[in-house]
Structures are given as C-alpha cells and as structure tokens.
Design a protein around this motif. Structure first.
Motif, PDB file in Angstrom:
ATOM      1  N   GLY A 345      76.732   8.676  12.184  1.00 22.83           N
ATOM      2  CA  GLY A 345      75.862   7.432  11.793  1.00 22.83           C
ATOM      3  C   GLY A 345      74.811   7.291  12.925  1.00 22.83           C
ATOM      4  O   GLY A 345      73.799   6.766  12.980  1.00 22.83           O
ATOM      5  N   SER A 355      69.531   0.586  10.798  1.00 20.64           N
ATOM      6  CA  SER A 355      68.321   1.077   9.984  1.00 20.64           C
ATOM      7  C   SER A 355      67.585   2.352  10.500  1.00 20.64           C
ATOM      8  O   SER A 355      66.875   3.013   9.776  1.00 20.64           O
ATOM      9  N   ALA A 358      69.204   5.417   9.457  1.00 19.01           N
ATOM     10  CA  ALA A 358      69.309   5.516   8.167  1.00 19.01           C
ATOM     11  C   ALA A 358      67.856   6.146   7.958  1.00 19.01           C
ATOM     12  O   ALA A 358      67.636   7.059   7.093  1.00 19.01           O
ATOM     13  N   SER A 359      66.714   5.556   8.494  1.00 18.36           N
ATOM     14  CA  SER A 359      65.311   6.261   8.266  1.00 18.36           C
ATOM     15  C   SER A 359      65.207   7.666   8.619  1.00 18.36           C
ATOM     16  O   SER A 359      64.599   8.371   8.203  1.00 18.36           O
ATOM     17  N   ASP A 396      73.768   9.654   2.457  1.00 22.62           N
ATOM     18  CA  ASP A 396      74.142   9.172   3.823  1.00 22.62           C
ATOM     19  C   ASP A 396      73.565   7.971   4.413  1.00 22.62           C
ATOM     20  O   ASP A 396      74.010   7.178   4.942  1.00 22.62           O
ATOM     21  N   ALA A 397      72.069   7.807   4.037  1.00 19.63           N
ATOM     22  CA  ALA A 397      71.392   7.101   4.523  1.00 19.63           C
ATOM     23  C   ALA A 397      71.940   5.630   3.856  1.00 19.63           C
ATOM     24  O   ALA A 397      72.057   4.812   4.641  1.00 19.63           O
ATOM     25  N   THR A 398      72.532   5.483   2.838  1.00 17.10           N
ATOM     26  CA  THR A 398      73.025   4.388   2.110  1.00 17.10           C
ATOM     27  C   THR A 398      74.184   4.110   2.931  1.00 17.10           C
ATOM     28  O   THR A 398      74.360   2.566   2.942  1.00 17.10           O
ATOM     29  N   ILE A 400      74.854   4.504   5.872  1.00 17.20           N
ATOM     30  CA  ILE A 400      74.681   3.905   7.311  1.00 17.20           C
ATOM     31  C   ILE A 400      74.089   2.462   6.985  1.00 17.20           C
ATOM     32  O   ILE A 400      74.484   1.593   7.746  1.00 17.20           O
ATOM     33  N   LEU A 401      73.457   2.208   6.054  1.00 19.71           N
ATOM     34  CA  LEU A 401      72.888   0.877   6.101  1.00 19.71           C
ATOM     35  C   LEU A 401      73.979  -0.030   5.235  1.00 19.71           C
ATOM     36  O   LEU A 401      73.986  -1.250   5.978  1.00 19.71           O
ATOM     37  N   TYR A 404      75.988  -0.795   8.758  1.00 23.37           N
ATOM     38  CA  TYR A 404      74.993  -1.694   9.557  1.00 23.37           C
ATOM     39  C   TYR A 404      75.222  -2.982   9.098  1.00 23.37           C
ATOM     40  O   TYR A 404      75.310  -4.278   9.942  1.00 23.37           O
TER      41      TYR A 404
END
Length: 420
Positions: A345, A355, A358-359, A396-398, A400-401, A404
């Motif tokens: 992450g 974020s 995630a970006s 994966d981005a989801t 991470i958010l 966070y």
C-alpha cells in the motif's frame, strides 16, 4: 523559562599547555588541507515513524525535577550529592533522542562522568555563577573543588531558574542565543560522533552534562542539525527570528570561510536563502574550534517559519567539496499513518499509506489497460498489489483508500497486512 548559558570550552589564553594539546588545535600558517569531497550527510537516516517510535520508547519529562539518593550539602561537612537513576535516565533519554534524530548512536551513563558533572554543578551553585573555570569557594575542600573544576572544564553547563536536566539538553541543542550562535559548541558536543558515554549533575540553578568522552570509533560524518527528518517539536516553531535555532553541519576539517557558500531552498515555493561572507540572508558563521570536531558551518535564515510537511534542499560548497542534502520537517503528532516501516500500500515509498498511493495505483492500472509503459519499479509493484492477486487494478486502489480511512481514525492502527 529563561536560561543563561556559558559557551562550551572557550579555551582562554590562560589555559594550560597540556589542556590545549588535548582539546585545541591552533591555526598553523600554510597548513595543508586534506581534500574531503562528500556527496551528502553520512549518518543513519531514520523515518518519521522510526523517530516517533524511538521517542516513545525512550520518554523524557521536560518538567522533571531532580531526586537525590545522596543529599548535597553546601556547608561543612560538604557533600556534592548524587541524583537518582530515574533523574539520570530522564536526561539521558533526552540526549539520546536528539542523537537518534541526528542519525547518531546512543550513549550510555558513566558513573565517573556523572560524579564530575555533579561536582561541577555543586561548585558553580555555591559560587552562584556558571563557569567552566570556577574559583574555589571558601571552605570547600581541595579534593571537591578540583573534582568540580575538572568537571566544569569538561562539561556543557546550563544555568537557570529551574532544575530540569532534560530541558537543559534542549537548551544545548538550540544554542542560538547571541553568545553561542557563532559556534553552537554545546550542540556539537551533544552530537559528537565519537561520544560513547556521558554523565549529568544538577544543584540549585546549575546543571552540567559531561561532554568530553571520545571512546567510540565513529563511522559518521557531516552531522547536520536540523536532521534529514526533523520533528518541528524539537526545532523551534517560534516565529520571532531571534528565537529560531540556527542550522549547522560539521565537516570535521578546517574551513576557509571566504570559500564557503550555502544555498537553502524551500521546495514548496522555491524560496531561496543564500549565505556567504559577502552576503547572507540571515546569520552566517564558520567555526574551526575544537568543539568535538572542527569545520562547523552555521546559518540562520531570516524571514522563515517551519511547518509540518516543509522540505528544504541544502547545497554547501567549500574550497574542495560540495555537500547536498534535504531536510524534511514533520510534526510528531501527525505521524500516525505508518504502521510499519515498509508495507504493502505504501506505493510511493514516503512511509504513509494514503490517497496518493491509491492514485498511483489507478494510473498504473490505466497504463496497463491501454498498453502503455509501467510507471512502477518492481518494489513498487509489490506494494501496489495489495490483495496479492497478481494484478494492479481498481480493487487494490479501493483497499488502499479503505485502509487510509481506517488509520485516519485510529491512533494505534494495525499494519495493512494485519488489517487485511
């Protein structure tokens, strides 16, 4: 709280030849200078999380008053006294936290050094003044006086209206009042790479920290303050220019001030401060005195403040070298987003999972989906594949958010691995 300090080891003309030989190297005309090219600061670099963790594991109380196991007596029969282990450890933790921030190893307590420091505080307290070369107080036996005089000449000294040894350590580290800024000698002794042990003493308004130990074989060089990752809590956030601490770096070689130039750039707005003999955007000094090591470059920029997240790039040129490094300021209270040093992450490697990571994952997913070149190296790809399915995508981005959001509302979060 107002402290008055005496400059460490002023080295007056009246000093004995033997002492001079041990602790001071005079300037010699036509002395040859050894080239000492360096690319940066050669110390251990600790992350904000590691620094916060170390401080939590080595706590010190700035308001702690001394407790004595042997009570001092300033009248016959005279007794210098001894502070208890908790008082010693509190002061030691303060010193070691500053050294850890600077990237230097811990020091330990030495019983004899502690006795010297206590005797120094004892003699100075009776005299009512802080001196590295105190006069013998009336009635004090010769053996106690000689112990105190030796201790005073080999210690950092601090005087003030409170008996707080941990506070005294931070006073030494600031060292930027009008009497000390041109040398920052107390700071240099605290950050001496060859120091292996110290001792502390306090009585009345006088305190001492033994400084002349050199029993460690050093591997570090170019020790700087503020450090590469610097808690603003220990580098004054006061806005009054005269109260802000100076920056310093020690190169351990004699320097010609006329050949020293410093550039300091704040990266957020590219504001620049420059320092040289000809012109300086603030205070500027070069000191070759033997305060642990010679060749100290000191600069204090004017019109400046330090805030959480500020980054500064430093470039220093001397007659034979260029040193470049960066200083990142952070607040200890804001360091709660890192559960472990490195983690899945943490894609951009800044020791925070947020974020921004995630970006980056979404950008990488877009590149993969359209056949473009990857923007991540192999290590970053491992961190980006949060769910370990072999793909880097929106899932994966989801995650991470979601993580966070979790760590933003928890003071003691699990690592991402454990959270998953």
């Amino acid at each position: 709280m107002k402290f008055k300090k005496i400059v460490s080891f002023v080295l007056p003309v009246a000093m004995s030849v033997a002492f001079t030989a041990l602790f001071y190297v005079p300037y010699i005309e036509n002395q040859s200078f050894v080239s000492y090219a360096s690319e940066g600061v050669n110390v251990a670099e600790h992350t904000p999380y590691e620094i916060k963790q170390y401080i939590e594991e080595h706590p010190f109380d700035m308001q702690s008053q001394p407790v004595y196991t042997v009570q001092p007596s300033t009248t016959a029969p005279y007794e210098i006294g001894e502070i208890d282990n908790a008082t010693k450890e509190n002061a030691l933790n303060a010193l070691n936290c500053m050294r850890y921030i600077a990237g230097l190893p811990e020091v330990t307590l030495n019983e004899e050094y502690g006795r010297l420091a206590q005797a120094a505080a004892f003699v100075n307290s009776i005299n009512g003044s802080s001196s590295h070369y105190p006069q013998q107080p009336a009635g004090v036996p010769d053996d106690i006086y000689q112990l105190g005089r030796t201790g005073a000449s080999e210690s950092n000294l601090c005087s003030g209206d409170l008996q707080k040894l941990a506070t005294a350590v931070l006073v030494y580290m600031n060292d930027s009042d009008s009497k000390n800024i041109s040398k920052v000698g107390h700071r240099r002794w605290c950050l001496n790479p060859t120091m292996a042990a110290t001792g502390f003493g306090v009585l009345g308004n006088m305190s001492a920290m033994y400084a002349l130990d050199s029993n460690r074989q050093k591997t570090e060089s170019n020790v700087c303050w503020p450090a590469q990752n610097m808690p603003i809590e220990y580098f004054s956030t006061m806005q009054t220019y005269q109260n802000l601490p100076a920056w310093s770096i020690v190169l351990n070689k004699n320097l010609f001030q006329d050949y020293v130039e410093v550039s300091l750039v704040r990266t957020s707005d590219m504001k620049e401060w420059n320092f040289s003999t000809l012109s300086a955007d603030g205070d500027f000094y070069v000191d070759n005195g033997r305060y642990a090591e010679p060749g100290c470059i000191i600069f204090r920029p004017s019109d400046i403040s330090y805030n959480d997240g500020d980054k500064f790039d430093v470039k220093i040129t001397t007659e034979d070298s260029t040193i470049e490094y960066s200083v990142n300021f952070f607040s200890l209270s804001s360091v709660k987003n890192e559960a472990v040093k490195t983690s899945i992450g943490n894609v951009n490697g800044d020791y925070y999972i947020d974020s921004v990571d995630a970006s980056i994952v979404l950008d990488e997913y877009a590149n993969y989906s359209t056949g473009r070149t990857s923007i991540l190296n192999d290590e970053q790809k491992k961190c980006a594949d949060v769910n370990k399915d072999g793909l880097i995508d929106a899932n994966d981005a989801t995650k991470i958010l979601e993580y966070y959001s979790y760590i933003s509302t928890n003071d003691n979060p699990l690592s991402m691995e454990n959270w998953l």
